[in-house]
Scaffold this motif. Structure first.
Motif, PDB file in Angstrom:
ATOM      1  N   SER A  17     110.186  48.596  21.018  1.00  0.00           N
ATOM      2  CA  SER A  17     110.883  49.715  21.770  1.00  0.00           C
ATOM      3  C   SER A  17     109.910  51.406  21.787  1.00  0.00           C
ATOM      4  O   SER A  17     110.867  51.890  21.553  1.00  0.00           O
ATOM      5  N   ALA A  18     109.642  50.586  20.213  1.00  0.00           N
ATOM      6  CA  ALA A  18     108.952  52.062  20.132  1.00  0.00           C
ATOM      7  C   ALA A  18     108.267  52.732  20.762  1.00  0.00           C
ATOM      8  O   ALA A  18     107.645  53.443  21.102  1.00  0.00           O
ATOM      9  N   GLY A  19     107.772  52.013  22.006  1.00  0.00           N
ATOM     10  CA  GLY A  19     107.091  52.163  23.383  1.00  0.00           C
ATOM     11  C   GLY A  19     107.595  52.978  24.301  1.00  0.00           C
ATOM     12  O   GLY A  19     106.981  53.546  25.173  1.00  0.00           O
ATOM     13  N   VAL A  20     108.797  53.224  24.385  1.00  0.00           N
ATOM     14  CA  VAL A  20     109.386  53.793  25.359  1.00  0.00           C
ATOM     15  C   VAL A  20     110.838  55.011  24.381  1.00  0.00           C
ATOM     16  O   VAL A  20     111.211  55.691  25.103  1.00  0.00           O
ATOM     17  N   LEU A  21     110.594  54.469  22.958  1.00  0.00           N
ATOM     18  CA  LEU A  21     111.399  55.410  22.550  1.00  0.00           C
ATOM     19  C   LEU A  21     111.707  55.667  20.821  1.00  0.00           C
ATOM     20  O   LEU A  21     110.635  54.965  20.373  1.00  0.00           O
ATOM     21  N   GLN A  22     111.937  57.061  20.695  1.00  0.00           N
ATOM     22  CA  GLN A  22     111.879  57.446  19.395  1.00  0.00           C
ATOM     23  C   GLN A  22     113.521  57.441  18.439  1.00  0.00           C
ATOM     24  O   GLN A  22     114.384  57.854  19.141  1.00  0.00           O
ATOM     25  N   PRO A  23     114.025  56.998  17.113  1.00  0.00           N
ATOM     26  CA  PRO A  23     115.519  57.428  16.034  1.00  0.00           C
ATOM     27  C   PRO A  23     115.720  59.019  16.399  1.00  0.00           C
ATOM     28  O   PRO A  23     113.626  59.878  16.416  1.00  0.00           O
ATOM     29  N   SER A  24     116.575  59.159  16.709  1.00  0.00           N
ATOM     30  CA  SER A  24     116.722  60.884  15.778  1.00  0.00           C
ATOM     31  C   SER A  24     116.378  60.955  15.226  1.00  0.00           C
ATOM     32  O   SER A  24     116.123  60.376  13.990  1.00  0.00           O
ATOM     33  N   THR A  25     115.960  62.499  14.984  1.00  0.00           N
ATOM     34  CA  THR A  25     115.711  62.685  14.729  1.00  0.00           C
ATOM     35  C   THR A  25     116.463  63.548  12.767  1.00  0.00           C
ATOM     36  O   THR A  25     116.464  63.851  12.035  1.00  0.00           O
ATOM     37  N   ILE A  26     117.754  62.918  13.383  1.00  0.00           N
ATOM     38  CA  ILE A  26     118.747  63.645  12.690  1.00  0.00           C
ATOM     39  C   ILE A  26     118.526  63.023  11.626  1.00  0.00           C
ATOM     40  O   ILE A  26     119.214  63.311  10.257  1.00  0.00           O
ATOM     41  N   ASP A  27     118.389  61.603  11.704  1.00  0.00           N
ATOM     42  CA  ASP A  27     118.898  60.723  11.156  1.00  0.00           C
ATOM     43  C   ASP A  27     117.260  59.609  10.688  1.00  0.00           C
ATOM     44  O   ASP A  27     116.788  59.482   9.018  1.00  0.00           O
ATOM     45  N   GLY A  28     116.572  60.035  11.180  1.00  0.00           N
ATOM     46  CA  GLY A  28     115.644  59.327  11.467  1.00  0.00           C
ATOM     47  C   GLY A  28     115.028  57.428  11.121  1.00  0.00           C
ATOM     48  O   GLY A  28     114.679  57.110  11.914  1.00  0.00           O
ATOM     49  N   VAL A  29     116.811  56.574  11.924  1.00  0.00           N
ATOM     50  CA  VAL A  29     116.805  55.403  11.770  1.00  0.00           C
ATOM     51  C   VAL A  29     117.761  55.639  13.043  1.00  0.00           C
ATOM     52  O   VAL A  29     117.724  54.673  14.216  1.00  0.00           O
ATOM     53  N   HIS A  30     118.632  56.032  13.214  1.00  0.00           N
ATOM     54  CA  HIS A  30     119.679  55.414  13.841  1.00  0.00           C
ATOM     55  C   HIS A  30     119.657  56.141  15.711  1.00  0.00           C
ATOM     56  O   HIS A  30     118.440  57.184  16.063  1.00  0.00           O
ATOM     57  N   LEU A  31     119.966  55.758  16.718  1.00  0.00           N
ATOM     58  CA  LEU A  31     119.937  56.094  18.318  1.00  0.00           C
ATOM     59  C   LEU A  31     119.955  57.799  18.494  1.00  0.00           C
ATOM     60  O   LEU A  31     121.594  57.494  18.495  1.00  0.00           O
ATOM     61  N   ASP A  32     119.315  58.742  19.463  1.00  0.00           N
ATOM     62  CA  ASP A  32     120.516  59.477  20.133  1.00  0.00           C
ATOM     63  C   ASP A  32     121.074  59.619  21.260  1.00  0.00           C
ATOM     64  O   ASP A  32     120.753  57.946  22.000  1.00  0.00           O
TER      65      ASP A  32
END
Length: 206
Positions: free
Chosen positions: A172-187
């Motif tokens: 999944s790191a190849g297609v997305l990154q977590p939200s910069t709001i908390d660094g863990v969860h998805l936007d």
């Protein structure tokens, strides 16, 4: 019509960065169903705090290994099992890394392939390496102390486990990154990207 079981943690459940839960139509399992044409049964069985095989001392029922067979019987027969777990394994109090999380996933694979009471056939298994953790904020900064570097190794260890156990694999790191709001969860964008990548991967297997 295929039954697709999404077995994960808060990233599957639909946690909003820094609190709350997305409405169903914004969670990636729902988006996956739409991407597959809406002809299949895609079940969201995410649970915040769920680990691969570890007992969470601060939350009950989070050990993913203890319930996976019951889940497969509850929703079975399951045609495709998508496992995306490991982010919570990197919490500081477990004191493990991505290698151990991957070995936990391997135990889940083996458990899912054990004979069950209903004699359901084994599902096709998709292993998703969780996204890399960014700089966690708030309370999560304490919980995930040291996890940013560890999460960079999800891909290599998970891909090896998937290959050795004849599972489909998505980094999944190849297609997305977590939200910069908390660094863990998805936007919402991350949910969309994950759904699209999974749909492309599993469509040929339905």
């Amino acid at each position: 019509m295929a039954t697709i079981l999404c077995y994960g943690d808060s990233l599957t459940w639909g946690s909003v960065p820094n609190g709350g839960r997305y409405p169903a139509h914004l969670r990636w399992p729902t988006l996956l169903n739409e991407a597959l044409g809406g002809d299949h049964q895609v079940i969201n069985f995410g649970l915040p705090g769920r680990t691969t095989i570890w007992n969470e001392p601060f939350l009950e029922g989070r050990n993913g290994l203890t319930y996976i067979q019951a889940a497969l019987e509850t929703f079975g027969p399951v045609d495709v099992l998508i496992i995306m777990l490991g982010t919570n394994d990197l919490k500081r109090h477990f004191n493990i890394g991505a290698f151990e999380a991957a070995k936990g996933v391997e135990k889940l694979i083996k458990k899912a392939r054990m004979p069950n009471q209903q004699v359901f056939p084994y599902p096709e298994i998709v292993i998703v390496a969780p996204p890399n953790i960014l700089s966690p904020t708030g309370e999560m900064a304490e919980s995930f102390d040291g996890a940013v570097e560890k999460s960079q190794y999800f891909h290599q260890h998970y891909q090896k486990i998937a290959s050795q156990n004849n599972c489909l694999f998505l980094n999944s790191a190849g297609v997305l990154q977590p939200s910069t709001i908390d660094g863990v969860h998805l936007d919402t964008k991350g949910n969309q990207q994950l759904a699209a990548a999974l749909a492309e991967l599993i469509k040929p297997n339905l």
